[in-house]
Design an enzyme around this catalytic site. Structure first.
Site, PDB file in Angstrom:
ATOM      1  N   ASP A  85       0.833  -1.078  -0.050  1.00 37.50           N
ATOM      2  CA  ASP A  85      -0.029  -0.117   0.099  1.00 37.50           C
ATOM      3  C   ASP A  85       1.026   1.169  -0.049  1.00 37.50           C
ATOM      4  O   ASP A  85       2.148   1.245   0.363  1.00 37.50           O
ATOM      5  CB  ASP A  85      -1.095  -0.112   1.051  1.00 37.50           C
ATOM      6  CG  ASP A  85      -0.137  -0.106   2.437  1.00 37.50           C
ATOM      7  OD1 ASP A  85       0.824  -0.741   2.729  1.00 37.50           O
ATOM      8  OD2 ASP A  85      -0.601   0.374   3.539  1.00 37.50           O
ATOM      9  N   GLU A 143      -0.589  -1.920   5.166  1.00 38.17           N
ATOM     10  CA  GLU A 143       0.415  -1.835   6.057  1.00 38.17           C
ATOM     11  C   GLU A 143       0.220  -0.535   7.232  1.00 38.17           C
ATOM     12  O   GLU A 143       0.676  -0.472   8.003  1.00 38.17           O
ATOM     13  CB  GLU A 143       1.614  -2.285   5.678  1.00 38.17           C
ATOM     14  CG  GLU A 143       2.872  -2.295   6.667  1.00 38.17           C
ATOM     15  CD  GLU A 143       3.625  -1.165   7.121  1.00 38.17           C
ATOM     16  OE1 GLU A 143       4.191  -1.135   8.117  1.00 38.17           O
ATOM     17  OE2 GLU A 143       3.450  -0.132   6.282  1.00 38.17           O
TER      18      GLU A 143
END
Length: 280
Positions: A85, A143
């Protein structure tokens, strides 16, 4: 094939695929997605494995992706993990692979983590006849937003049967080619906090009739710096940082509300609880 010969062969193949690794990283850098929104990135990862005919499992705990490499002989199950991400940051650099999405950028290296793991998986797959045991490639979504994708992926079985797991993190402050490692804790626990200040707004020329949310928020920011300095044991590493302070209003209007957001990092569970208590 001996272990040293196998390792040399893997290293040589990785060198051969370096340009592909760069290409993947730059593709991901141009097309970042925020936490819990990584549909295109997850599809890209799964498609890469499909092309190599490496078995995958998608939508693990959300947008997570797992891939599996079976060695030719029995052995342990080893997991290798990367996140994918991006962050809500505007990419200001002028390069061909600059982010195409305003306000979204791979500023923490997750594009690099993903590119290296994909190419490593490709090389390991070509050497599967010389490998022992099983390799699980874990691509974790979200994350950046704790607890993020890790918890739902674990609950969805990403670590089932895994004997040991390894992960790496790019660290741009270190010279290229340097590897940092240590025994014990290395990366701190990361907690997120949000504080909403509710005051009473009014005209900037009449501050005595208001409860200034900006002034109150500023005092909170200053006081938060005392949490670690005066409440946490100096031997324990910890930090409290305010990363956002929003109180939108006209220039001549005193804000009635403000929102502070930040992060608390710690290595000891006792320090973590102290920080939470003192912030409250």
């Amino acid at each position: 094939m001996t272990i040293s010969t196998l390792q040399k062969s893997i290293n040589e193949r990785l060198d051969e695929h370096y340009e592909e690794m760069v290409e993947i990283r730059r593709h991901l850098h141009k097309n970042p997605e925020l936490s819990f929104q990584e549909e295109e990135t997850a599809a890209f990862i799964a498609s890469y494995y499909d092309t190599l005919q490496i078995p995958t499992r998608t939508k693990v705990g959300g947008h997570g992706v797992l891939a599996f490499i079976e060695g030719a002989s029995p052995g342990p199950t080893i997991a290798l993990r990367a996140d994918f991400d991006a962050l809500p940051i505007h990419d200001e650099k002028d390069v061909p692979y600059k982010s195409t999405k305003p306000g979204v950028m791979h500023a923490c290296g997750h594009d690099g983590h993903t590119a290296t793991l994909l190419v490593l998986a490709k090389v390991l797959h070509t050497h599967r006849d010389q490998l022992k045991g099983k390799i699980v490639l874990i691509h974790q979504h979200a994350e950046e937003y704790a607890p993020g994708g890790a918890k739902p992926m674990i609950e969805d079985g990403c670590l089932d049967g895994v004997d040991v797991i390894f992960g790496t993190h790019l660290w741009s402050s270190e010279p290229c080619g340097t590897i940092l490692y240590k025994s014990g804790n290395f990366m701190a626990a990361a907690d997120r906090f949000s504080i909403q200040v509710q005051g009473k707004g009014g005209h900037g020329a009449q501050p005595h009739l208001t409860k200034d949310a900006v002034l109150i928020g500023s005092q909170i920011v200053a006081n938060l710096q005392q949490v670690v300095a005066r409440k946490v044991n100096p031997i324990d590493s910890a930090v409290v940082s305010v990363g956002g302070f929003v109180a939108e209003n006209a220039f001549n209007v005193i804000a009635d509300s403000a929102v502070l957001t930040g992060t608390a990092r710690s290595f000891e569970e006792s320090a973590r609880h102290i920080i939470e208590r003192e912030i409250e």
